[in-house]
Design a protein around this motif. Sequence first.
Motif, PDB file in Angstrom:
ATOM      1  N   ALA A  38       0.827  -1.214   0.000  1.00  0.00           N
ATOM      2  CA  ALA A  38       0.000   0.000   0.000  1.00  0.00           C
ATOM      3  C   ALA A  38       0.860   1.263   0.000  1.00  0.00           C
ATOM      4  O   ALA A  38       0.544   2.231  -0.703  1.00  0.00           O
ATOM      5  CB  ALA A  38      -0.939  -0.004   1.198  1.00  0.00           C
ATOM      6  N   ARG A  39       1.943   1.256   0.764  1.00  0.00           N
ATOM      7  CA  ARG A  39       2.828   2.435   0.794  1.00  0.00           C
ATOM      8  C   ARG A  39       3.473   2.684  -0.555  1.00  0.00           C
ATOM      9  O   ARG A  39       3.532   3.828  -1.021  1.00  0.00           O
ATOM     10  CB  ARG A  39       3.894   2.270   1.880  1.00  0.00           C
ATOM     11  N   VAL A  40       3.959   1.623  -1.190  1.00  0.00           N
ATOM     12  CA  VAL A  40       4.586   1.785  -2.509  1.00  0.00           C
ATOM     13  C   VAL A  40       3.536   2.230  -3.525  1.00  0.00           C
ATOM     14  O   VAL A  40       3.792   3.115  -4.340  1.00  0.00           O
ATOM     15  CB  VAL A  40       5.297   0.491  -2.958  1.00  0.00           C
ATOM     16  N   TYR A  41       2.353   1.668  -3.460  1.00  0.00           N
ATOM     17  CA  TYR A  41       1.288   2.083  -4.370  1.00  0.00           C
ATOM     18  C   TYR A  41       0.946   3.559  -4.171  1.00  0.00           C
ATOM     19  O   TYR A  41       0.670   4.273  -5.129  1.00  0.00           O
ATOM     20  CB  TYR A  41       0.037   1.218  -4.173  1.00  0.00           C
ATOM     21  N   ALA A  42       0.993   4.021  -2.925  1.00  0.00           N
ATOM     22  CA  ALA A  42       0.676   5.419  -2.618  1.00  0.00           C
ATOM     23  C   ALA A  42       1.799   6.374  -3.003  1.00  0.00           C
ATOM     24  O   ALA A  42       1.637   7.586  -2.940  1.00  0.00           O
ATOM     25  CB  ALA A  42       0.353   5.566  -1.134  1.00  0.00           C
ATOM     26  N   GLY A  43       2.958   5.839  -3.402  1.00  0.00           N
ATOM     27  CA  GLY A  43       4.033   6.706  -3.880  1.00  0.00           C
ATOM     28  C   GLY A  43       5.331   6.628  -3.125  1.00  0.00           C
ATOM     29  O   GLY A  43       6.277   7.338  -3.437  1.00  0.00           O
ATOM     30  N   ALA A  44       5.432   5.755  -2.124  1.00  0.00           N
ATOM     31  CA  ALA A  44       6.692   5.607  -1.382  1.00  0.00           C
ATOM     32  C   ALA A  44       7.750   4.942  -2.265  1.00  0.00           C
ATOM     33  O   ALA A  44       7.431   4.306  -3.277  1.00  0.00           O
ATOM     34  CB  ALA A  44       6.470   4.775  -0.119  1.00  0.00           C
ATOM     35  N   GLU A  45       8.972   5.071  -1.871  1.00  0.00           N
ATOM     36  CA  GLU A  45      10.094   4.453  -2.592  1.00  0.00           C
ATOM     37  C   GLU A  45       9.928   2.935  -2.632  1.00  0.00           C
ATOM     38  O   GLU A  45       9.620   2.304  -1.626  1.00  0.00           O
ATOM     39  CB  GLU A  45      11.402   4.805  -1.889  1.00  0.00           C
ATOM     40  N   MET A  46      10.115   2.351  -3.802  1.00  0.00           N
ATOM     41  CA  MET A  46      10.007   0.903  -3.944  1.00  0.00           C
ATOM     42  C   MET A  46      11.367   0.263  -3.709  1.00  0.00           C
ATOM     43  O   MET A  46      12.336   0.611  -4.384  1.00  0.00           O
ATOM     44  CB  MET A  46       9.508   0.538  -5.344  1.00  0.00           C
ATOM     45  N   PRO A  47      11.462  -0.670  -2.765  1.00  0.00           N
ATOM     46  CA  PRO A  47      12.746  -1.358  -2.544  1.00  0.00           C
ATOM     47  C   PRO A  47      13.173  -2.118  -3.800  1.00  0.00           C
ATOM     48  O   PRO A  47      12.340  -2.473  -4.632  1.00  0.00           O
ATOM     49  CB  PRO A  47      12.431  -2.340  -1.411  1.00  0.00           C
ATOM     50  N   GLU A  48      14.464  -2.385  -3.899  1.00  0.00           N
ATOM     51  CA  GLU A  48      14.988  -3.059  -5.095  1.00  0.00           C
ATOM     52  C   GLU A  48      14.372  -4.427  -5.329  1.00  0.00           C
ATOM     53  O   GLU A  48      13.937  -4.727  -6.419  1.00  0.00           O
ATOM     54  CB  GLU A  48      16.507  -3.195  -5.002  1.00  0.00           C
ATOM     55  N   ARG A  49      14.351  -5.280  -4.354  1.00  0.00           N
ATOM     56  CA  ARG A  49      13.812  -6.634  -4.520  1.00  0.00           C
ATOM     57  C   ARG A  49      12.452  -6.730  -3.849  1.00  0.00           C
ATOM     58  O   ARG A  49      12.276  -7.448  -2.880  1.00  0.00           O
ATOM     59  CB  ARG A  49      14.782  -7.655  -3.946  1.00  0.00           C
ATOM     60  N   PHE A  50      11.491  -6.042  -4.418  1.00  0.00           N
ATOM     61  CA  PHE A  50      10.173  -5.961  -3.822  1.00  0.00           C
ATOM     62  C   PHE A  50       9.264  -7.063  -4.368  1.00  0.00           C
ATOM     63  O   PHE A  50       9.300  -7.373  -5.555  1.00  0.00           O
ATOM     64  CB  PHE A  50       9.545  -4.595  -4.107  1.00  0.00           C
ATOM     65  N   ALA A  51       8.471  -7.653  -3.486  1.00  0.00           N
ATOM     66  CA  ALA A  51       7.536  -8.695  -3.897  1.00  0.00           C
ATOM     67  C   ALA A  51       6.282  -8.604  -3.042  1.00  0.00           C
ATOM     68  O   ALA A  51       6.339  -8.285  -1.860  1.00  0.00           O
ATOM     69  CB  ALA A  51       8.164 -10.070  -3.746  1.00  0.00           C
ATOM     70  N   ALA A  52       5.157  -8.884  -3.662  1.00  0.00           N
ATOM     71  CA  ALA A  52       3.893  -8.982  -2.944  1.00  0.00           C
ATOM     72  C   ALA A  52       3.740 -10.432  -2.514  1.00  0.00           C
ATOM     73  O   ALA A  52       3.842 -11.342  -3.335  1.00  0.00           O
ATOM     74  CB  ALA A  52       2.735  -8.565  -3.845  1.00  0.00           C
ATOM     75  N   MET A  53       3.515 -10.638  -1.226  1.00  0.00           N
ATOM     76  CA  MET A  53       3.416 -11.983  -0.664  1.00  0.00           C
ATOM     77  C   MET A  53       1.951 -12.320  -0.422  1.00  0.00           C
ATOM     78  O   MET A  53       1.350 -11.828   0.534  1.00  0.00           O
ATOM     79  CB  MET A  53       4.193 -12.067   0.652  1.00  0.00           C
ATOM     80  N   GLY A  54       1.383 -13.132  -1.299  1.00  0.00           N
ATOM     81  CA  GLY A  54      -0.028 -13.491  -1.187  1.00  0.00           C
ATOM     82  C   GLY A  54      -0.296 -14.429  -0.025  1.00  0.00           C
ATOM     83  O   GLY A  54       0.509 -15.299   0.281  1.00  0.00           O
ATOM     84  N   ARG A  55      -1.420 -14.247   0.614  1.00  0.00           N
ATOM     85  CA  ARG A  55      -1.809 -15.103   1.739  1.00  0.00           C
ATOM     86  C   ARG A  55      -2.182 -16.509   1.283  1.00  0.00           C
ATOM     87  O   ARG A  55      -2.279 -17.417   2.101  1.00  0.00           O
ATOM     88  CB  ARG A  55      -2.980 -14.483   2.489  1.00  0.00           C
ATOM     89  N   ARG A  56      -2.386 -16.706  -0.013  1.00  0.00           N
ATOM     90  CA  ARG A  56      -2.753 -18.028  -0.547  1.00  0.00           C
ATOM     91  C   ARG A  56      -1.565 -18.727  -1.189  1.00  0.00           C
ATOM     92  O   ARG A  56      -1.728 -19.531  -2.102  1.00  0.00           O
ATOM     93  CB  ARG A  56      -3.900 -17.885  -1.538  1.00  0.00           C
TER      94      ARG A  56
END
Length: 114
Positions: A38-56
């Motif tokens: 949510a922070r990255v989507y809102a405009g925060a700095e995206m870390p280099e190795r960023f991943a969304a971790m799904g609950r499923r």
Amino acid sequence: MSRIRRNVSPWRKTLTGIERGDQVVRCIRTFANWPHLARVYAGAEMPERFAAMGRRGFTIRMTDPSDVQTVWVVFCAAEYFVPAGCATVLDLGANIGAFTLYAARCRGARQVYA
């Protein structure tokens, strides 16, 4: 490291956040690391190795802020529809695989052709 550039006042950001409350709830239900997404989507700095971790049990690796927007639109904004228990889904374009994962992991599609 990069970020999505938006020239928006703090007041407008607050109003937009309130208006998107249902999207944030879907994000919380779908992703274990939802605060970071949510922070990255809102405009925060995206870390280099960023991943969304799904609950499923899925992970979506992202290399560009536009990937974050794609994941948000598919999983959180619910702009794509797949009937529950759909047998087959055809994903033309596939891009980073966000819709493919959504169809298979979140909507139960038995076969997905990407």
